[in-house]
Design an enzyme around this catalytic site. Structure first.
Site, mmCIF file in Angstrom:
data_model
loop_
_atom_site.group_PDB
_atom_site.id
_atom_site.type_symbol
_atom_site.label_atom_id
_atom_site.label_comp_id
_atom_site.label_asym_id
_atom_site.label_seq_id
_atom_site.Cartn_x
_atom_site.Cartn_y
_atom_site.Cartn_z
ATOM 1 N N ALA A 122 0.875 -1.180 0.000
ATOM 2 C CA ALA A 122 0.000 0.000 0.000
ATOM 3 C C ALA A 122 0.911 1.229 0.000
ATOM 4 C CB ALA A 122 -0.964 -0.010 1.188
ATOM 5 N N GLY A 159 6.090 8.162 1.423
ATOM 6 C CA GLY A 159 7.031 7.872 2.515
ATOM 7 C C GLY A 159 7.896 6.671 2.162
ATOM 8 N N HIS A 160 7.253 5.614 1.668
ATOM 9 C CA HIS A 160 8.013 4.437 1.228
ATOM 10 C C HIS A 160 8.970 4.809 0.089
ATOM 11 C CE1 HIS A 160 4.180 2.305 2.648
ATOM 12 N NE2 HIS A 160 5.114 1.801 3.425
ATOM 13 N N GLY A 206 12.015 3.756 8.225
ATOM 14 C CA GLY A 206 11.536 5.108 8.450
ATOM 15 C C GLY A 206 11.479 5.466 9.933
HETATM 16 P P1 AMP Z 1 5.121 -0.132 6.474
HETATM 17 O O1 AMP Z 1 4.787 -0.527 5.066
HETATM 18 O O2 AMP Z 1 4.118 0.771 7.094
HETATM 19 O O3 AMP Z 1 5.510 -1.314 7.326
HETATM 20 O O4 AMP Z 1 6.423 0.756 6.361
HETATM 21 C C1 AMP Z 1 7.570 0.308 5.694
HETATM 22 C C2 AMP Z 1 8.716 1.258 5.981
HETATM 23 O O5 AMP Z 1 8.358 2.559 5.537
HETATM 24 C C3 AMP Z 1 9.025 1.371 7.469
HETATM 25 O O6 AMP Z 1 10.437 1.460 7.634
HETATM 26 C C4 AMP Z 1 8.332 2.652 7.851
HETATM 27 O O7 AMP Z 1 8.906 3.291 8.962
HETATM 28 C C5 AMP Z 1 8.523 3.466 6.592
HETATM 29 N N1 AMP Z 1 7.533 4.530 6.521
HETATM 30 C C6 AMP Z 1 6.185 4.409 6.693
HETATM 31 N N2 AMP Z 1 5.589 5.615 6.630
HETATM 32 C C7 AMP Z 1 6.581 6.519 6.425
HETATM 33 C C8 AMP Z 1 6.605 7.943 6.280
HETATM 34 N N3 AMP Z 1 5.501 8.680 6.364
HETATM 35 N N4 AMP Z 1 7.810 8.538 6.072
HETATM 36 C C9 AMP Z 1 8.948 7.800 6.017
HETATM 37 N N5 AMP Z 1 8.984 6.459 6.147
HETATM 38 C C10 AMP Z 1 7.816 5.828 6.344
#
Ligand code: AMP
EC number: 6.3.2.1
Length: 285
Positions: free
Chosen positions: A36, A40-41, A151
């Site tokens: 998704a 940020g990713h 992140g």
């Molecule tokens: P997730 O898919 O939510 O598990 O996130 C995958 C990676 O993306 C993790 O290292 C999160 O910390 C990073 N991440 C998620 N949201 C953000 C954001 N808004 N800014 C920077 N990194 C993010």
């Protein structure tokens, strides 16, 4: 899906892909995600390119980090859109394994970090960190990257991964990425799609409050007073506060009085049934 960006489904294929790059002396970065994908990713991929020649992005909704009452089944899954975003965002491989490939029926191991896991998210979500460290350890061993990016949005998770890497001697450099936010300050998150219009309107208040708290702390307002006002502001804005804390930036230990070392304001709140987390740095002179 076209075949420009390799979509890798198995650990064996991933190994072969990465070995092919290594033969040419290329450095490899891994960006673990649950898909998704949002900007940020994508910012982590961009950052990864500064540290490595090739970037693998894993997309895997990891069942072991969800408690039975949490949103594993409803977590947004947008694989095709993710593939397009990764192709446009400069990734070199998308690793999206099947859940049975990652966790066969006889899977029996758990990787568990003590200490830094036993507070904040670890209290609210007791299964969470061992699920995260188990999958990240597996992804590290399947991919064998030189660098992995995480992140600061999940600040405690970043510290937990650093601890695991140090304790288990993974020869991998962990690089943190800054939090990407919407123009109104809301931290980007795959779970933001759960917010209805009213909640989406309120959500940016979370960042507004913790940012003000960080400002007040640098101006030598005491921790206790800053916390009490922060909780009151969040509650009157319409949030239910799971936790709001001011902690040492490295150890996450609680602080008292005037903050003199690098610290972090960390919050988890509910808006209706949606749980939001956010954090900001406190950097005293
Ligand atoms: P997730 O898919 O939510 O598990 O996130 C995958 C990676 O993306 C993790 O290292 C999160 O910390 C990073 N991440 C998620 N949201 C953000 C954001 N808004 N800014 C920077 N990194 C993010």
């Amino acid at each position: 899906m076209s075949n420009r960006l390799p979509l890798v489904r198995t650990a064996g294929e991933l190994r072969k892909t990465v070995q092919g790059w290594r033969k040419h002396g290329e450095k490899v970065a891994l960006v673990p995600t649950m898909g998704a994908l949002h900007d940020g990713h994508l910012s982590l991929i961009k950052l990864a390119k500064k540290y490595a020649d090739r970037v693998v992005v894993s997309v895997f909704v990891n069942p072991t980090q969800f408690a039975p009452h949490e949103d594993y089944n409803s977590y947004p899954r947008t694989e095709e859109q993710d593939w397009h975003k990764l192709a446009a965002g400069g990734a070199d491989a998308m690793y999206a394994p099947n859940v049975h490939e990652v966790y066969p029926g006889d899977f029996a191991t758990r990787v568990e970090v003590a200490g830094v896991t036993q507070t904040l998210e670890g209290i609210s979500r007791p299964h969470f960190f061992s699920g995260v460290t188990t999958i990240v350890a597996k992804l590290f061993l399947q991919c064998l990257p030189d660098v992995a990016l995480f992140g600061e949005k999940d600040y405690q998770q970043l510290l937990v991964i650093k601890r695991m890497v140090k304790d288990l001697n993974f020869p991998i450099v962990i690089v943190p990425g800054p939090i990407l936010r919407e123009p109104d300050g809301l931290a980007m998150s795959s779970r933001n799609v759960y917010l209805d219009a009213r909640e989406r309107g309120l959500a940016p208040q979370l960042h507004a409050v913790i940012k003000d708290m960080a400002f007040d702390l640098v101006a030598e307002r005491e921790v206790e007073e800053t916390l009490a006002q922060g909780v009151a502001r969040l509650e009157s804005a319409g949030f239910r506060v799971d936790y709001l804390e001011i902690r040492d930036a490295e150890t996450l230990l609680p602080l008292e009085g005037i903050v003199r070392q690098p610290a972090r304001v960390l919050a988890a709140v509910y808006l209706g049934r949606v749980r939001l987390i956010d954090n900001v740095a406190v950097l005293p002179e």
